[in-house]
Design a protein around this motif. Structure first.
Motif, PDB file in Angstrom:
ATOM      1  N   ILE A   6     -24.771 -15.536   3.023  1.00 54.94           N
ATOM      2  CA  ILE A   6     -24.738 -14.457   2.039  1.00 54.94           C
ATOM      3  C   ILE A   6     -23.879 -13.295   2.529  1.00 54.94           C
ATOM      4  N   LYS A   7     -24.036 -12.934   3.786  1.00 51.13           N
ATOM      5  CA  LYS A   7     -23.276 -11.811   4.340  1.00 51.13           C
ATOM      6  C   LYS A   7     -21.778 -12.084   4.274  1.00 51.13           C
ATOM      7  N   SER A   8     -21.370 -13.291   4.644  1.00 48.20           N
ATOM      8  CA  SER A   8     -19.958 -13.648   4.616  1.00 48.20           C
ATOM      9  C   SER A   8     -19.432 -13.684   3.187  1.00 48.20           C
ATOM     10  N   GLY A   9     -20.243 -14.222   2.274  1.00 55.36           N
ATOM     11  CA  GLY A   9     -19.837 -14.267   0.870  1.00 55.36           C
ATOM     12  C   GLY A   9     -19.657 -12.883   0.291  1.00 55.36           C
ATOM     13  N   LEU A  10     -20.584 -11.984   0.578  1.00 62.33           N
ATOM     14  CA  LEU A  10     -20.508 -10.618   0.064  1.00 62.33           C
ATOM     15  C   LEU A  10     -19.316  -9.865   0.653  1.00 62.33           C
ATOM     16  N   ARG A  11     -19.041 -10.112   1.933  1.00 65.82           N
ATOM     17  CA  ARG A  11     -17.910  -9.429   2.566  1.00 65.82           C
ATOM     18  C   ARG A  11     -16.597  -9.826   1.893  1.00 65.82           C
ATOM     19  N   THR A  12     -16.441 -11.125   1.647  1.00 67.51           N
ATOM     20  CA  THR A  12     -15.221 -11.589   0.988  1.00 67.51           C
ATOM     21  C   THR A  12     -15.154 -11.090  -0.456  1.00 67.51           C
ATOM     22  N   LEU A  13     -16.292 -11.060  -1.125  1.00 68.18           N
ATOM     23  CA  LEU A  13     -16.345 -10.539  -2.494  1.00 68.18           C
ATOM     24  C   LEU A  13     -15.931  -9.076  -2.528  1.00 68.18           C
ATOM     25  N   PHE A  14     -16.415  -8.293  -1.582  1.00 69.12           N
ATOM     26  CA  PHE A  14     -16.070  -6.875  -1.525  1.00 69.12           C
ATOM     27  C   PHE A  14     -14.574  -6.699  -1.277  1.00 69.12           C
ATOM     28  N   THR A  15     -14.005  -7.511  -0.385  1.00 69.89           N
ATOM     29  CA  THR A  15     -12.575  -7.404  -0.073  1.00 69.89           C
ATOM     30  C   THR A  15     -11.726  -7.688  -1.304  1.00 69.89           C
ATOM     31  N   GLY A  16     -12.042  -8.789  -1.991  1.00 68.51           N
ATOM     32  CA  GLY A  16     -11.289  -9.139  -3.194  1.00 68.51           C
ATOM     33  C   GLY A  16     -11.477  -8.126  -4.302  1.00 68.51           C
ATOM     34  N   GLY A  17     -12.719  -7.665  -4.488  1.00 69.55           N
ATOM     35  CA  GLY A  17     -12.991  -6.672  -5.521  1.00 69.55           C
ATOM     36  C   GLY A  17     -12.269  -5.358  -5.259  1.00 69.55           C
ATOM     37  N   ALA A  18     -12.212  -4.958  -3.996  1.00 67.37           N
ATOM     38  CA  ALA A  18     -11.526  -3.713  -3.642  1.00 67.37           C
ATOM     39  C   ALA A  18     -10.037  -3.807  -3.952  1.00 67.37           C
ATOM     40  N   ALA A  19      -9.427  -4.969  -3.640  1.00 71.20           N
ATOM     41  CA  ALA A  19      -7.999  -5.156  -3.916  1.00 71.20           C
ATOM     42  C   ALA A  19      -7.726  -5.109  -5.415  1.00 71.20           C
ATOM     43  N   ALA A  20      -8.589  -5.730  -6.200  1.00 69.68           N
ATOM     44  CA  ALA A  20      -8.422  -5.713  -7.657  1.00 69.68           C
ATOM     45  C   ALA A  20      -8.601  -4.305  -8.206  1.00 69.68           C
ATOM     46  N   ALA A  21      -9.559  -3.559  -7.666  1.00 65.07           N
ATOM     47  CA  ALA A  21      -9.791  -2.178  -8.126  1.00 65.07           C
ATOM     48  C   ALA A  21      -8.586  -1.297  -7.831  1.00 65.07           C
ATOM     49  N   VAL A  22      -8.006  -1.478  -6.650  1.00 68.10           N
ATOM     50  CA  VAL A  22      -6.807  -0.713  -6.310  1.00 68.10           C
ATOM     51  C   VAL A  22      -5.683  -0.999  -7.302  1.00 68.10           C
ATOM     52  N   ALA A  23      -5.480  -2.277  -7.630  1.00 68.11           N
ATOM     53  CA  ALA A  23      -4.435  -2.658  -8.583  1.00 68.11           C
ATOM     54  C   ALA A  23      -4.708  -2.064  -9.963  1.00 68.11           C
ATOM     55  N   TYR A  24      -5.963  -2.145 -10.399  1.00 58.79           N
ATOM     56  CA  TYR A  24      -6.316  -1.647 -11.739  1.00 58.79           C
ATOM     57  C   TYR A  24      -6.078  -0.140 -11.841  1.00 58.79           C
ATOM     58  N   PHE A  25      -6.616   0.616 -10.915  1.00 55.81           N
ATOM     59  CA  PHE A  25      -6.527   2.072 -11.017  1.00 55.81           C
ATOM     60  C   PHE A  25      -5.123   2.586 -10.736  1.00 55.81           C
ATOM     61  N   THR A  26      -4.379   1.888  -9.886  1.00 59.55           N
ATOM     62  CA  THR A  26      -2.987   2.276  -9.671  1.00 59.55           C
ATOM     63  C   THR A  26      -2.187   2.129 -10.958  1.00 59.55           C
ATOM     64  N   ALA A  27      -2.347   0.978 -11.617  1.00 61.06           N
ATOM     65  CA  ALA A  27      -1.641   0.749 -12.882  1.00 61.06           C
ATOM     66  C   ALA A  27      -2.100   1.723 -13.959  1.00 61.06           C
ATOM     67  N   TYR A  28      -3.403   2.016 -14.000  1.00 61.17           N
ATOM     68  CA  TYR A  28      -3.943   2.928 -15.014  1.00 61.17           C
ATOM     69  C   TYR A  28      -3.375   4.335 -14.840  1.00 61.17           C
ATOM     70  N   PHE A  29      -3.379   4.839 -13.609  1.00 59.42           N
ATOM     71  CA  PHE A  29      -2.889   6.199 -13.373  1.00 59.42           C
ATOM     72  C   PHE A  29      -1.387   6.310 -13.579  1.00 59.42           C
ATOM     73  N   LEU A  30      -0.659   5.262 -13.210  1.00 58.41           N
ATOM     74  CA  LEU A  30       0.783   5.272 -13.461  1.00 58.41           C
ATOM     75  C   LEU A  30       1.078   5.236 -14.959  1.00 58.41           C
ATOM     76  N   ARG A  31       0.272   4.480 -15.698  1.00 57.69           N
ATOM     77  CA  ARG A  31       0.445   4.454 -17.151  1.00 57.69           C
ATOM     78  C   ARG A  31       0.224   5.833 -17.743  1.00 57.69           C
ATOM     79  N   GLU A  32      -0.816   6.525 -17.273  1.00 56.22           N
ATOM     80  CA  GLU A  32      -1.105   7.863 -17.779  1.00 56.22           C
ATOM     81  C   GLU A  32      -0.026   8.856 -17.335  1.00 56.22           C
ATOM     82  N   PHE A  33       0.435   8.697 -16.090  1.00 53.40           N
ATOM     83  CA  PHE A  33       1.437   9.638 -15.555  1.00 53.40           C
ATOM     84  C   PHE A  33       2.743   9.552 -16.320  1.00 53.40           C
ATOM     85  N   PHE A  34       3.184   8.330 -16.627  1.00 46.76           N
ATOM     86  CA  PHE A  34       4.433   8.121 -17.344  1.00 46.76           C
ATOM     87  C   PHE A  34       4.251   8.056 -18.854  1.00 46.76           C
ATOM     88  N   ASN A  35       3.004   8.225 -19.285  1.00 46.29           N
ATOM     89  CA  ASN A  35       2.687   8.223 -20.712  1.00 46.29           C
ATOM     90  C   ASN A  35       3.185   6.950 -21.388  1.00 46.29           C
TER      91      ASN A  35
END
Length: 252
Positions: free
Chosen positions: A220-249
């Motif tokens: 479970i610990k190993s599964g959660l660690r990998t899940l957190f790593t992948g989720g964090a990378a996806a969150a970074v991609a999502y919010f980066t794209a979202y803020f750039l979209r807002e910045f450039f309108n």
């Protein structure tokens, strides 16, 4: 340890079983190549999907970018792994050739290295000299000992083509999964993204658990660690794209 495991261990440690096992060349495992390829493939495609959603792009764009990155990054990663394994293979071979040359030119000096290595392990007197004589009587055995004891290298030489193939296959097979909802369903975009997130999260967790089985770590610990790593990378991609979209309108 249960009785069955103990019985298996007893069977595996009988003299004949040990003799047969040690007579075989050590097998190089490709678990790390498969785990790395699978995790990176899933992260890559789901990050692209997340970035597309964050930027407000239509589903077709997410699919196109997802597949483009899936094959391009998978190929790039396989080539990088090939070159890395090839460099390791060539390094081991170069050290072996160098030690063989030393044995040919200065055999007594190389014997003294063996003597010092095993003296440090607690051997002494006649027993030490017998060990030195036995090891240096066969050049291949002599070289194997020098590689492991002096240079800390394994006798198991990497196979670059196998490492690259395992990495590429794992990257494609796992990386394809987050794109499935965009390919086979007629769901709305938000529903597609939710389904993709569930599939990606499941794969992150499963890969983490499989990795833990190979290295005897908590599932479970190993599964959660990998899940957190992948989720964090996806969150970074999502919010980066979202803020750039807002910045450039940029409108979705």
């Amino acid at each position: 340890m249960n009785d069955n495991n103990q019985e298996d261990l007893i069977q595996e440690h009988r003299p004949e079983e040990i003799r047969q096992r040690l007579a075989l060349a050590p097998k190089r495992q490709n678990i790390s190549d498969a785990v790395l390829g699978g995790i990176d493939g899933c992260i890559t495609t789901f990050a692209v999907v997340s970035g597309s959603v964050g930027a407000g792009f239509p589903s077709s764009v997410a699919v196109i970018l997802g597949f483009a990155n899936l094959f391009a990054d998978g190929f790039s990663m396989a080539v990088s792994n090939y070159e890395s394994s090839k460099a390791e293979q060539e390094f081991i071979e170069s050290i072996r050739k160098s030690e063989a040359r030393h044995i040919k030119l200065i055999p007594e000096g190389e014997r003294e290295e063996i003597r010092q290595i095993f003296k440090a392990k607690g051997f002494d007197g006649d027993l030490l000299e017998e060990v030195v004589s036995t090891i240096t009587a066969d050049q291949n055995r002599w070289l194997d000992v020098m590689l492991m004891e002096e240079h800390g290298l394994s006798k198991s030489v990497p196979k670059p083509a196998m490492s690259a193939a395992v990495t590429f296959a794992a990257f494609l097979s796992v990386g394809l999964i987050p794109l499935i909802p965009y390919i086979v369903s007629t769901l709305e975009m938000k529903q597609q993204f939710a389904a993709s997130a569930v599939l990606a999260g499941t794969m992150f967790f499963v890969i983490g658990m499989l990795k833990s089985l190979a290295v005897a770590k908590p599932l479970i610990k190993s599964g959660l660690r990998t899940l957190f790593t992948g989720g964090a990378a996806a969150a970074v991609a999502y919010f980066t794209a979202y803020f750039l979209r807002e910045f450039f309108n940029v409108s979705g």
